[in-house]
Scaffold this motif. Structure first.
Motif, short mmCIF file in Angstrom:
data_model
loop_
_atom_site.label_atom_id
_atom_site.label_comp_id
_atom_site.label_asym_id
_atom_site.label_seq_id
_atom_site.Cartn_x
_atom_site.Cartn_y
_atom_site.Cartn_z
N VAL A 1 -1.27 53.35 1.76
CA VAL A 1 -1.09 53.86 3.12
C VAL A 1 -0.16 52.93 3.87
O VAL A 1 0.21 51.86 3.38
N SER A 2 0.18 53.32 5.08
CA SER A 2 1.05 52.51 5.95
C SER A 2 0.29 51.32 6.53
O SER A 2 -0.92 51.17 6.34
N TYR A 3 1.02 50.50 7.24
CA TYR A 3 0.45 49.36 7.96
C TYR A 3 -0.70 49.85 8.86
O TYR A 3 -1.81 49.32 8.80
N ILE A 4 -0.41 50.85 9.67
CA ILE A 4 -1.44 51.39 10.57
C ILE A 4 -2.56 52.04 9.76
O ILE A 4 -3.73 51.96 10.13
N GLY A 5 -2.22 52.63 8.62
CA GLY A 5 -3.23 53.22 7.75
C GLY A 5 -4.26 52.19 7.29
O GLY A 5 -5.46 52.48 7.22
N ILE A 6 -3.82 50.98 6.99
CA ILE A 6 -4.75 49.91 6.59
C ILE A 6 -5.67 49.57 7.77
O ILE A 6 -6.88 49.42 7.60
N HIS B 1 -7.89 38.03 11.29
CA HIS B 1 -7.35 38.80 12.40
C HIS B 1 -6.41 39.87 11.85
O HIS B 1 -5.60 39.59 10.96
N PRO B 2 -6.48 41.09 12.36
CA PRO B 2 -5.64 42.17 11.82
C PRO B 2 -4.16 42.06 12.16
O PRO B 2 -3.34 42.74 11.55
N LEU B 3 -3.79 41.19 13.09
CA LEU B 3 -2.38 41.03 13.45
C LEU B 3 -1.90 39.60 13.21
O LEU B 3 -1.13 39.04 13.99
N TYR B 4 -2.34 38.99 12.09
CA TYR B 4 -1.96 37.63 11.76
C TYR B 4 -0.45 37.54 11.47
O TYR B 4 0.20 38.54 11.18
N VAL C 1 -14.78 45.62 16.37
CA VAL C 1 -14.35 46.91 16.94
C VAL C 1 -13.22 46.67 17.94
O VAL C 1 -12.18 47.34 17.89
N GLU C 2 -13.41 45.72 18.82
CA GLU C 2 -12.40 45.44 19.84
C GLU C 2 -11.09 44.96 19.21
O GLU C 2 -10.01 45.42 19.57
N LEU C 3 -11.19 44.06 18.23
CA LEU C 3 -10.00 43.55 17.57
C LEU C 3 -9.22 44.65 16.85
O LEU C 3 -8.00 44.73 16.96
N ILE C 4 -9.93 45.51 16.13
CA ILE C 4 -9.23 46.54 15.36
C ILE C 4 -8.63 47.60 16.28
O ILE C 4 -7.52 48.08 16.04
N GLU C 5 -9.33 47.96 17.34
CA GLU C 5 -8.77 48.94 18.28
C GLU C 5 -7.53 48.39 18.96
O GLU C 5 -6.53 49.10 19.12
N ASP C 6 -7.58 47.12 19.36
CA ASP C 6 -6.40 46.49 19.98
C ASP C 6 -5.24 46.41 18.98
O ASP C 6 -4.08 46.63 19.35
N ALA C 7 -5.56 46.10 17.72
CA ALA C 7 -4.52 46.00 16.70
C ALA C 7 -3.86 47.35 16.45
O ALA C 7 -2.63 47.44 16.33
#
Length: 124
Positions: A24-29, A46-49, A75-81
């Motif tokens: 999948v794409s970046y966002i898909g992961i 972190h999802p945006l390392y 939840v907060e980290l992944i939604e923000d990412a």
């Protein structure tokens, strides 16, 4: 601990660990991670390392751990990412990179994850 990735090099390098590989794409992961978080799992990385922007690379790897209850920080980290990555993609889509550049992005992601996994294993 388990690894969620779309990077074939990460899958190959860490074959001795639990790997969830998605084509999948970046966002898909990030979206796959969100599903896992809602099932009670928690992010350890972190999802945006890294310094590569979400619209520059197609590869993303996230380290997670199994859990049984909703972790609100994850939840907060992944939604923000997801929101951040979507914003970058909207402003400028990921280029159609040559194969050699794609391999470079795989190596960058692998290098960051190798160090991250070592640090996490040391702490646990």
């Amino acid at each position: 601990m388990f690894i969620v990735t779309n990077n074939p090099l990460v899958k190959e390098k860490f074959e001795d660990k639990k790997i969830l590989f998605f084509e999948v794409s970046y966002i898909g992961i990030l979206e796959e991670c969100r599903k896992m978080i809602h099932k009670g799992n928690r992010m350890l990385s972190h999802p945006l390392y890294g310094s590569v922007k979400p619209n520059e690379t197609p590869y993303r790897t996230v380290i997670m751990t199994e859990g049984e209850e909703l972790d609100y920080m994850s939840v907060e980290l992944i939604e923000d990412a997801i929101a951040t990555a979507s914003k970058f993609q909207k402003n400028q889509r990921t280029p159609d990179w040559s194969e050699s550049i794609m391999e470079d992005f795989q190596v960058i992601d692998l290098d960051i994850m190798t160090h991250t996994i070592s640090r996490i294993e040391y702490e646990y």
